[in-house]
Design a protein around this motif. Sequence first.
Motif, PDB file in Angstrom:
ATOM      1  N   THR A 188      16.132  28.275 -67.154  1.00  0.00           N
ATOM      2  CA  THR A 188      14.746  28.727 -67.147  1.00  0.00           C
ATOM      3  C   THR A 188      13.786  27.550 -67.062  1.00  0.00           C
ATOM      4  OG1 THR A 188      14.734  28.733 -69.572  1.00  0.00           O
ATOM      5  CG2 THR A 188      15.273  30.804 -68.466  1.00  0.00           C
ATOM      6  N   THR A 189      14.320  26.338 -67.251  1.00  0.00           N
ATOM      7  CA  THR A 189      13.517  25.132 -67.095  1.00  0.00           C
ATOM      8  C   THR A 189      13.881  24.478 -65.768  1.00  0.00           C
ATOM      9  OG1 THR A 189      12.884  23.057 -68.170  1.00  0.00           O
ATOM     10  CG2 THR A 189      15.199  23.689 -68.298  1.00  0.00           C
ATOM     11  N   THR A 190      13.341  23.296 -65.485  1.00  0.00           N
ATOM     12  CA  THR A 190      13.648  22.647 -64.216  1.00  0.00           C
ATOM     13  C   THR A 190      15.090  22.153 -64.204  1.00  0.00           C
ATOM     14  OG1 THR A 190      12.902  20.480 -64.990  1.00  0.00           O
ATOM     15  CG2 THR A 190      11.257  21.898 -63.932  1.00  0.00           C
ATOM     16  N   LEU A 191      15.650  22.042 -63.009  1.00  0.00           N
ATOM     17  CA  LEU A 191      17.021  21.552 -62.895  1.00  0.00           C
ATOM     18  C   LEU A 191      17.162  20.144 -63.451  1.00  0.00           C
ATOM     19  CD1 LEU A 191      18.335  22.689 -59.401  1.00  0.00           C
ATOM     20  CD2 LEU A 191      19.203  23.369 -61.632  1.00  0.00           C
ATOM     21  N   SER A 192      16.183  19.279 -63.197  1.00  0.00           N
ATOM     22  CA  SER A 192      16.304  17.900 -63.673  1.00  0.00           C
ATOM     23  C   SER A 192      16.375  17.854 -65.194  1.00  0.00           C
ATOM     24  CB  SER A 192      15.146  17.043 -63.159  1.00  0.00           C
ATOM     25  OG  SER A 192      13.902  17.542 -63.600  1.00  0.00           O
ATOM     26  N   ARG A 193      15.570  18.685 -65.864  1.00  0.00           N
ATOM     27  CA  ARG A 193      15.637  18.715 -67.328  1.00  0.00           C
ATOM     28  C   ARG A 193      16.971  19.292 -67.791  1.00  0.00           C
ATOM     29  NH1 ARG A 193      12.203  22.423 -71.638  1.00  0.00           N
ATOM     30  NH2 ARG A 193      13.523  21.916 -73.412  1.00  0.00           N
ATOM     31  N   ARG A 194      17.416  20.367 -67.139  1.00  0.00           N
ATOM     32  CA  ARG A 194      18.675  20.993 -67.560  1.00  0.00           C
ATOM     33  C   ARG A 194      19.837  20.016 -67.441  1.00  0.00           C
ATOM     34  NH1 ARG A 194      21.629  22.172 -70.226  1.00  0.00           N
ATOM     35  NH2 ARG A 194      22.964  23.986 -70.544  1.00  0.00           N
ATOM     36  N   PHE A 195      19.876  19.273 -66.334  1.00  0.00           N
ATOM     37  CA  PHE A 195      20.999  18.372 -66.108  1.00  0.00           C
ATOM     38  C   PHE A 195      20.911  17.131 -66.990  1.00  0.00           C
ATOM     39  CE2 PHE A 195      21.940  19.996 -61.533  1.00  0.00           C
ATOM     40  CZ  PHE A 195      22.312  21.219 -62.069  1.00  0.00           C
ATOM     41  N   TYR A 196      19.699  16.766 -67.400  1.00  0.00           N
ATOM     42  CA  TYR A 196      19.584  15.663 -68.352  1.00  0.00           C
ATOM     43  C   TYR A 196      20.317  16.019 -69.643  1.00  0.00           C
ATOM     44  CZ  TYR A 196      17.686  11.769 -70.977  1.00  0.00           C
ATOM     45  OH  TYR A 196      17.564  10.626 -71.731  1.00  0.00           O
ATOM     46  N   GLY A 197      20.269  17.302 -70.024  1.00  0.00           N
ATOM     47  CA  GLY A 197      20.995  17.727 -71.214  1.00  0.00           C
ATOM     48  C   GLY A 197      22.497  17.562 -71.076  1.00  0.00           C
ATOM     49  N   TYR A 198      23.031  17.841 -69.885  1.00  0.00           N
ATOM     50  CA  TYR A 198      24.461  17.615 -69.660  1.00  0.00           C
ATOM     51  C   TYR A 198      24.794  16.126 -69.734  1.00  0.00           C
ATOM     52  CZ  TYR A 198      24.911  22.422 -67.898  1.00  0.00           C
ATOM     53  OH  TYR A 198      24.923  23.781 -67.776  1.00  0.00           O
ATOM     54  N   ARG A 199      23.891  15.320 -69.236  1.00  0.00           N
ATOM     55  CA  ARG A 199      24.151  13.881 -69.207  1.00  0.00           C
ATOM     56  C   ARG A 199      24.082  13.263 -70.599  1.00  0.00           C
ATOM     57  NH1 ARG A 199      20.760   8.899 -66.720  1.00  0.00           N
ATOM     58  NH2 ARG A 199      22.506   7.494 -66.408  1.00  0.00           N
ATOM     59  N   ASN A 200      23.214  13.809 -71.455  1.00  0.00           N
ATOM     60  CA  ASN A 200      22.995  13.229 -72.780  1.00  0.00           C
ATOM     61  C   ASN A 200      23.096  14.314 -73.856  1.00  0.00           C
ATOM     62  OD1 ASN A 200      21.973  10.329 -72.107  1.00  0.00           O
ATOM     63  ND2 ASN A 200      20.830  11.676 -70.740  1.00  0.00           N
ATOM     64  N   PHE A 220      17.248  10.976 -76.642  1.00  0.00           N
ATOM     65  CA  PHE A 220      17.256   9.945 -75.617  1.00  0.00           C
ATOM     66  C   PHE A 220      18.256   8.860 -75.988  1.00  0.00           C
ATOM     67  CE2 PHE A 220      13.032  11.844 -75.153  1.00  0.00           C
ATOM     68  CZ  PHE A 220      13.019  12.089 -73.790  1.00  0.00           C
ATOM     69  N   PRO A 221      19.003   8.352 -75.015  1.00  0.00           N
ATOM     70  CA  PRO A 221      19.955   7.279 -75.312  1.00  0.00           C
ATOM     71  C   PRO A 221      19.230   5.993 -75.672  1.00  0.00           C
ATOM     72  CG  PRO A 221      19.777   7.612 -72.945  1.00  0.00           C
ATOM     73  CD  PRO A 221      18.995   8.721 -73.593  1.00  0.00           C
ATOM     74  N   ALA A 222      19.947   5.080 -76.308  1.00  0.00           N
ATOM     75  CA  ALA A 222      19.362   3.782 -76.642  1.00  0.00           C
ATOM     76  C   ALA A 222      18.997   3.052 -75.352  1.00  0.00           C
ATOM     77  CB  ALA A 222      20.350   2.963 -77.453  1.00  0.00           C
ATOM     78  N   PRO A 223      17.815   2.457 -75.296  1.00  0.00           N
ATOM     79  CA  PRO A 223      17.413   1.765 -74.064  1.00  0.00           C
ATOM     80  C   PRO A 223      18.243   0.518 -73.821  1.00  0.00           C
ATOM     81  CG  PRO A 223      15.816   1.357 -75.817  1.00  0.00           C
ATOM     82  CD  PRO A 223      16.774   2.389 -76.342  1.00  0.00           C
ATOM     83  N   THR A 224      18.435   0.202 -72.549  1.00  0.00           N
ATOM     84  CA  THR A 224      19.124  -1.034 -72.184  1.00  0.00           C
ATOM     85  C   THR A 224      18.176  -2.223 -72.219  1.00  0.00           C
ATOM     86  OG1 THR A 224      18.687  -0.658 -69.831  1.00  0.00           O
ATOM     87  CG2 THR A 224      20.750   0.213 -70.724  1.00  0.00           C
ATOM     88  N   ASP A 278       8.113  12.158 -76.407  1.00  0.00           N
ATOM     89  CA  ASP A 278       9.281  12.966 -76.758  1.00  0.00           C
ATOM     90  C   ASP A 278       9.448  14.203 -75.887  1.00  0.00           C
ATOM     91  OD1 ASP A 278      10.105  11.302 -78.847  1.00  0.00           O
ATOM     92  OD2 ASP A 278       8.695  12.227 -80.238  1.00  0.00           O
ATOM     93  N   SER A 279       8.666  14.306 -74.828  1.00  0.00           N
ATOM     94  CA  SER A 279       8.798  15.464 -73.951  1.00  0.00           C
ATOM     95  C   SER A 279      10.124  15.415 -73.201  1.00  0.00           C
ATOM     96  CB  SER A 279       7.648  15.504 -72.941  1.00  0.00           C
ATOM     97  OG  SER A 279       7.877  16.531 -71.988  1.00  0.00           O
ATOM     98  N   PRO A 280      10.896  16.528 -73.202  1.00  0.00           N
ATOM     99  CA  PRO A 280      12.157  16.542 -72.456  1.00  0.00           C
ATOM    100  C   PRO A 280      11.964  16.763 -70.966  1.00  0.00           C
ATOM    101  CG  PRO A 280      11.814  18.655 -73.507  1.00  0.00           C
ATOM    102  CD  PRO A 280      10.666  17.779 -73.940  1.00  0.00           C
ATOM    103  N   GLU A 281      10.738  17.046 -70.545  1.00  0.00           N
ATOM    104  CA  GLU A 281      10.461  17.329 -69.137  1.00  0.00           C
ATOM    105  C   GLU A 281      10.189  16.018 -68.402  1.00  0.00           C
ATOM    106  OE1 GLU A 281      10.470  19.999 -66.157  1.00  0.00           O
ATOM    107  OE2 GLU A 281      10.406  20.690 -68.214  1.00  0.00           O
ATOM    108  N   ALA A 282      10.974  15.738 -67.382  1.00  0.00           N
ATOM    109  CA  ALA A 282      10.829  14.489 -66.634  1.00  0.00           C
ATOM    110  C   ALA A 282       9.971  14.691 -65.394  1.00  0.00           C
ATOM    111  CB  ALA A 282      12.195  13.956 -66.221  1.00  0.00           C
ATOM    112  N   VAL A 283       9.217  13.657 -65.054  1.00  0.00           N
ATOM    113  CA  VAL A 283       8.590  13.565 -63.741  1.00  0.00           C
ATOM    114  C   VAL A 283       9.561  12.816 -62.841  1.00  0.00           C
ATOM    115  CG1 VAL A 283       6.727  12.484 -62.422  1.00  0.00           C
ATOM    116  CG2 VAL A 283       6.224  13.616 -64.594  1.00  0.00           C
ATOM    117  N   LEU A 284       9.806  13.331 -61.664  1.00  0.00           N
ATOM    118  CA  LEU A 284      10.688  12.641 -60.726  1.00  0.00           C
ATOM    119  C   LEU A 284       9.832  11.730 -59.856  1.00  0.00           C
ATOM    120  CD1 LEU A 284      13.728  12.540 -60.050  1.00  0.00           C
ATOM    121  CD2 LEU A 284      13.200  13.942 -58.069  1.00  0.00           C
TER     122      LEU A 284
END
Length: 245
Positions: free
Chosen positions: A52-64, A147-151, A191-197
Amino acid sequence: MKELLGIGFEPAGHWFLEDNRIAFKLDRFYKDSNVLYAFVVDGEVRYIGKTTTTLSRRFYGYRNPHGRQPTNIKNNANILACLQAGEEVAIYVLPDNGLMHYGSFHLNLASGLEDSIIKTLDPPWNGKPPKEVAQEQEEADLQAPDFPAPTDTFTVKLGSTYFEQGFFNVPKEASDLFGDHKDTLEIYVKDSPEAVLGYISRKAQSTGAPRIYGRVELATLFQGAYSLKDTVTVEVLSKEAIRFT
């Protein structure tokens, strides 16, 4: 797979390994919501999902994923195992063009088709949890990501051009932290989970250091989260994602 192609699923991107972690590249539909998506491994449909949210946000959850996101954790492990075995994990999407209606009401393709497709194709990564459990898992998976620890980090001063037009220059010393010219980049604000591409230009600065364009969407986030001339710390999460803190 032919059943999905027959009803309009289209290739959208793929998963890949980055420093032994999964990462995704979406060539299309990254801003779409209320869609069905499929993970396909060597022509076999392994998973069907809806968002129900954007694909980029949804897939960020799978990644992290984190401990309260069972579906994210499971699919992260499944995708990682395939990629480490040298298998390709492709992403397909069924876009909703909004043209289907019952009377004056819009029919949501994702909600209407998901259960039937899963029942017919029986993708191995979906499993068969009770419907109420599946709903709880979906709600948990859509919580704000950890969010993962920054490099690495650097700072940006939001002058009027950056603030109003939604771009910024990366300092030369941070240049190697970013990808190539025209690569895309996920940009998170606070802290917004919504990314701008956004995307990278390595031709705008004479040094070859990146200029990151997020356009109107990023300008809107800047103006909602900061004040003009604020100096903000930028966390580099990967070559494909950054976060303004």
